[in-house]
Design a protein around this motif. Structure first.
Motif, mmCIF file in Angstrom:
data_model
loop_
_atom_site.group_PDB
_atom_site.id
_atom_site.type_symbol
_atom_site.label_atom_id
_atom_site.label_comp_id
_atom_site.label_asym_id
_atom_site.label_seq_id
_atom_site.Cartn_x
_atom_site.Cartn_y
_atom_site.Cartn_z
ATOM 1 N N LEU A 286 0.834 -1.203 0.000
ATOM 2 C CA LEU A 286 0.000 0.000 0.000
ATOM 3 C C LEU A 286 0.867 1.251 0.000
ATOM 4 O O LEU A 286 0.555 2.246 -0.674
ATOM 5 N N SER A 289 2.091 1.791 -3.504
ATOM 6 C CA SER A 289 1.020 2.270 -4.381
ATOM 7 C C SER A 289 0.701 3.732 -4.103
ATOM 8 O O SER A 289 0.467 4.521 -5.037
ATOM 9 N N ALA A 290 0.678 4.135 -2.829
ATOM 10 C CA ALA A 290 0.421 5.540 -2.490
ATOM 11 C C ALA A 290 1.511 6.442 -3.069
ATOM 12 O O ALA A 290 1.228 7.519 -3.629
ATOM 13 N N ALA A 320 -8.112 4.431 6.745
ATOM 14 C CA ALA A 320 -7.757 4.622 5.334
ATOM 15 C C ALA A 320 -6.647 5.648 5.198
ATOM 16 O O ALA A 320 -6.370 6.424 6.123
ATOM 17 N N ARG A 350 -4.235 0.620 -9.227
ATOM 18 C CA ARG A 350 -3.589 0.538 -7.914
ATOM 19 C C ARG A 350 -4.608 0.711 -6.796
ATOM 20 O O ARG A 350 -4.553 0.029 -5.775
ATOM 21 N N VAL A 351 -5.531 1.636 -6.969
ATOM 22 C CA VAL A 351 -6.549 1.877 -5.944
ATOM 23 C C VAL A 351 -7.483 0.679 -5.833
ATOM 24 O O VAL A 351 -7.819 0.221 -4.731
ATOM 25 N N GLU A 352 -7.914 0.136 -6.964
ATOM 26 C CA GLU A 352 -8.838 -1.004 -6.944
ATOM 27 C C GLU A 352 -8.189 -2.245 -6.345
ATOM 28 O O GLU A 352 -8.882 -3.112 -5.809
ATOM 29 N N PHE A 354 -6.629 -2.444 -3.716
ATOM 30 C CA PHE A 354 -6.873 -2.428 -2.270
ATOM 31 C C PHE A 354 -8.337 -2.154 -1.931
ATOM 32 O O PHE A 354 -8.669 -1.910 -0.771
ATOM 33 N N GLY A 356 -10.121 0.419 -2.890
ATOM 34 C CA GLY A 356 -10.293 1.837 -2.591
ATOM 35 C C GLY A 356 -11.114 2.567 -3.631
ATOM 36 O O GLY A 356 -11.781 1.963 -4.479
ATOM 37 N N ALA A 372 -7.467 9.968 -3.981
ATOM 38 C CA ALA A 372 -7.452 8.500 -3.859
ATOM 39 C C ALA A 372 -7.624 8.121 -2.395
ATOM 40 O O ALA A 372 -6.953 8.672 -1.517
ATOM 41 N N ARG A 373 -8.521 7.183 -2.153
ATOM 42 C CA ARG A 373 -8.727 6.667 -0.811
ATOM 43 C C ARG A 373 -8.349 5.191 -0.793
ATOM 44 O O ARG A 373 -8.935 4.377 -1.519
ATOM 45 N N LEU A 374 -7.367 4.839 0.035
ATOM 46 C CA LEU A 374 -6.865 3.472 0.133
ATOM 47 C C LEU A 374 -7.163 2.931 1.521
ATOM 48 O O LEU A 374 -6.594 3.422 2.504
#
Length: 377
Positions: A286, A289-290, A320, A350-352, A354, A356, A372-374
């Protein structure tokens, strides 16, 4: 020889088939030739030899034509019994033939053979019990073992199918893992190359437009180029399946965001970073990805927005991680759902990954915003 003896034997099916032919053919022939000359005439002796061959030799094809093999062997056993020339050694071939049908035959053929063997066994026992007929002992002694052979063949068939399913599932899992890794590397390559090459182009363009060919401008371009080469070498090490080479440098994360935005600042962009919430370590995947989402958002600003200022907000929420990148430029009116560009597609993937959410688009006040929310589990 490697592996267990049983594995060595089962790995040579034609050798097994030849062995089964031999252990039914040779004893049957010896029984006839050694003891049958005195009690059998020449024609009957020749017929007995032929019947022994018909009971034994077809076993060579038991895997490819099990139904035909069991029919030939059963007919030969019945003829031998009716003529009084049955040989117990070669008559056992019917057991092997029934096993072959159960292990290698089709569904309908297997069930018909099972029903027929069961019927013959029950009928034979009933006839012998009530003295209805004067049958020889072959049907009595071969029926129950044939039923057992069918059950064993069915078990081996199920076990072989289970192993084939397991191998197929493992192959699919390996192929899926390889595909996931290719997609991951493709995203990494896009993020690294697009970001750093965009920085190099902007830095070189700014130096050309301003007429500044000082050492600081060239040093900034050189540093970005070296970083690009280092990232590419790391990813190529993964492609070469060189784990040691691929692990020489740790994966980047949000703790290195200052180093990420410094080249953008060197290119003349005013970048502000705000961190809120309870700062804490994140899972490695994560965190990477962030970092890449922020990197791609800044790359898009450099390539498309014609902006002078960017604000990066990193919000550590209880459940999150929320990333917001906003610029004051005049970027294209597009959203994360409708974009066909690789940048936003890569961010969305990348978001999907996790579970998000990603939102991207122009704001009513101008500029472009990526949010983006993870989820952090």
């Amino acid at each position: 020889m490697r592996g267990r003896p049983w594995s060595w034997i089962t790995g040579r099916p034609r050798l097994v088939d030849g062995f089964l032919v031999a252990i039914t053919l040779v004893p049957g022939l010896l029984t006839i030739l050694v003891g049958g000359e005195g009690r059998l005439g020449a024609p009957l002796l020749a017929l007995a030899i032929v019947l022994v061959g018909l009971k034994s030799i077809p076993l060579w094809w038991r895997r490819h034509a099990p139904l035909a093999v069991v029919a030939i062997v059963a007919a030969a056993v019945l003829v031998s019994d009716s003529l009084g020339v049955a040989q117990s050694a070669s008559d056992g071939a019917i057991i092997l033939a029934v096993y072959a049908v159960s292990a290698y035959g089709g569904g309908g053929a297997r069930m018909w053979v099972l029903v027929l063997v069961a019927f013959v066994t029950v009928a034979t026992f009933g006839s012998a019990l009530f003295a209805v007929t004067n049958l020889r002992e072959s049907p009595l002694t071969l029926g129950p073992p044939a039923l057992v052979a069918w059950v064993v063949g069915d078990f081996m068939r199920s076990r072989r199918q289970a192993m084939a399913d397991l191998v197929a599932r493992h192959r699919m899992e390996r192929e899926q893992a390889a595909e996931d890794e290719r997609l991951r590397i493709a995203r990494e390559l896009h993020d690294v190359v697009a970001h750093n090459v965009s920085l190099i182009a902007i830095q070189a363009g700014a130096a050309r437009m301003s007429g500044d060919s000082s050492g600081s401008a060239l040093a900034s371009i050189e540093g970005t180029a070296r970083d690009t080469l280092a990232e590419l070498n790391r990813l190529l090490g993964v492609l070469r399946k060189d784990p040691e080479g691929a692990a020489r440098e740790p994966q980047p994360g949000l703790s290195q965001v200052d180093g990420l935005i410094q080249p953008a600042r060197d290119a003349g962009l005013d970048v502000a970073v705000k961190v809120s919430g309870d700062v804490r370590p994140l899972p490695a995947a994560l965190d990477l990805s962030a970092y890449r989402i922020v990197q791609e958002a800044i790359t898009n600003v450099l390539k498309h927005a014609n902006a002078s200022r960017v604000e990066v907000v990193i919000d550590y929420q209880p459940e999150a991680m929320v990333l917001t990148v906003t610029d004051n430029g005049a970027g294209p009116m597009q959203t994360a759902e409708g974009s066909s560009g690789h940048g936003l597609i890569g961010m969305r993937e990348r978001v999907e990954l996790f579970g998000g959410e990603l939102g991207a688009g122009s704001s009513s006040l101008g500029g472009f915003t990526v949010r983006a929310r993870l989820p952090v589990t």
